[in-house]
Design a protein around this motif. Structure first.
Motif, short mmCIF file in Angstrom:
data_model
loop_
_atom_site.label_atom_id
_atom_site.label_comp_id
_atom_site.label_asym_id
_atom_site.label_seq_id
_atom_site.Cartn_x
_atom_site.Cartn_y
_atom_site.Cartn_z
N UNK A 50 0.83 -1.20 0.00
CA UNK A 50 0.00 0.00 0.00
C UNK A 50 0.86 1.25 0.00
N UNK A 51 2.20 1.07 0.01
CA UNK A 51 3.14 2.19 0.06
C UNK A 51 2.76 3.15 1.18
N UNK A 52 2.50 2.60 2.37
CA UNK A 52 2.03 3.41 3.49
C UNK A 52 3.15 4.13 4.23
N UNK A 53 4.40 3.74 4.01
CA UNK A 53 5.51 4.42 4.66
C UNK A 53 6.14 5.45 3.75
N UNK A 54 7.13 6.17 4.28
CA UNK A 54 7.79 7.20 3.47
C UNK A 54 8.69 6.63 2.37
N UNK A 55 9.02 5.36 2.47
CA UNK A 55 9.88 4.71 1.47
C UNK A 55 9.40 3.29 1.24
N UNK A 56 9.81 2.70 0.13
CA UNK A 56 9.45 1.32 -0.17
C UNK A 56 10.12 0.40 0.85
N UNK A 57 9.39 -0.57 1.38
CA UNK A 57 9.88 -1.46 2.41
C UNK A 57 10.96 -2.40 1.88
N UNK A 58 12.08 -2.47 2.60
CA UNK A 58 13.17 -3.37 2.22
C UNK A 58 12.76 -4.83 2.38
N UNK A 59 11.71 -5.09 3.17
CA UNK A 59 11.20 -6.46 3.31
C UNK A 59 10.48 -6.93 2.06
N UNK A 60 10.02 -5.98 1.24
CA UNK A 60 9.26 -6.33 0.03
C UNK A 60 9.99 -5.99 -1.26
N UNK A 61 10.86 -4.97 -1.21
CA UNK A 61 11.48 -4.47 -2.43
C UNK A 61 12.98 -4.65 -2.37
N UNK A 62 13.53 -5.37 -3.34
CA UNK A 62 14.97 -5.57 -3.43
C UNK A 62 15.63 -4.27 -3.85
N UNK A 63 15.03 -3.57 -4.81
CA UNK A 63 15.59 -2.30 -5.26
C UNK A 63 14.51 -1.44 -5.92
#
Length: 176
Positions: A50-63
């Motif tokens: 849901x992109x609820x944080x200020x940045x993409x989550x490292x738990x979900x996004x490699x890069x």
């Protein structure tokens, strides 16, 4: 045939270093005979963003390169409820998931819109070379299998039944 690279499986899947033919894995990863380094806790079986944080989550996004999370949708406005990923950086622009366990997954869906902003209005793009490519990899990103590509001037719901070849324990997706 020519191969230049590591003598470790899949170059340790990008999650470690190859030392004397064996993977020394990063924290949170363990040596795997076929994958090089794999998540020690196993791969995620479900993926919701849901992109609820200020940045993409490292738990979900490699890069994520050339973009970031935007609560306003960037230059072309919000395309779905809440925040979204907005790409407006120079150079390569893409987002790549971590490896996911897709063995029991049936589909993947998301909302996409392509365009660029000129002052206060959003302009659609006109060529596929400016569009989005959506693909998956089952070998740590060494090869990608395209599921779709195109341009979408208005927010468009995309739904994909996963092909059998994408239903592995180590599948990642990329939008670029």
């Amino acid at each position: 045939d020519v191969y230049v690279g590591s003598d470790c499986p899949l170059a340790c899947s990008g999650h470690g270093d190859c030392v004397n033919g064996a993977c020394v894995c990063d924290q949170g990863y363990a040596a795997h005979a076929e994958r090089g380094c794999a998540a020690a806790s196993g791969t995620q079986r479900e993926f919701r963003e849901a992109f609820s944080g200020p940045a993409a989550s490292a738990e979900r996004w490699l890069e994520v390169r050339g973009g970031g999370v935007s609560s306003t949708g960037g230059g072309c406005g919000v395309i779905a409820d809440g925040a979204s990923m907005h790409f407006d950086g120079e150079g390569a622009r893409f987002m790549e998931t971590v490896d996911l366990n897709m063995t029991h997954a049936r589909f993947l869906e998301f909302v996409v819109s392509t365009g660029y902003s000129q002052s206060s209005y959003c302009q659609g793009i006109s060529t596929d070379s400016q569009g989005v490519i959506f693909a998956y990899s089952t070998n740590a990103g060494y090869t990608w299998n395209v599921l779709d590509s195109g341009t979408w001037a208005t927010p468009t719901h995309r739904f994909y039944e996963l092909p059998p070849a994408a239903k592995t324990e180590y599948t990642r997706f990329i939008w670029w």
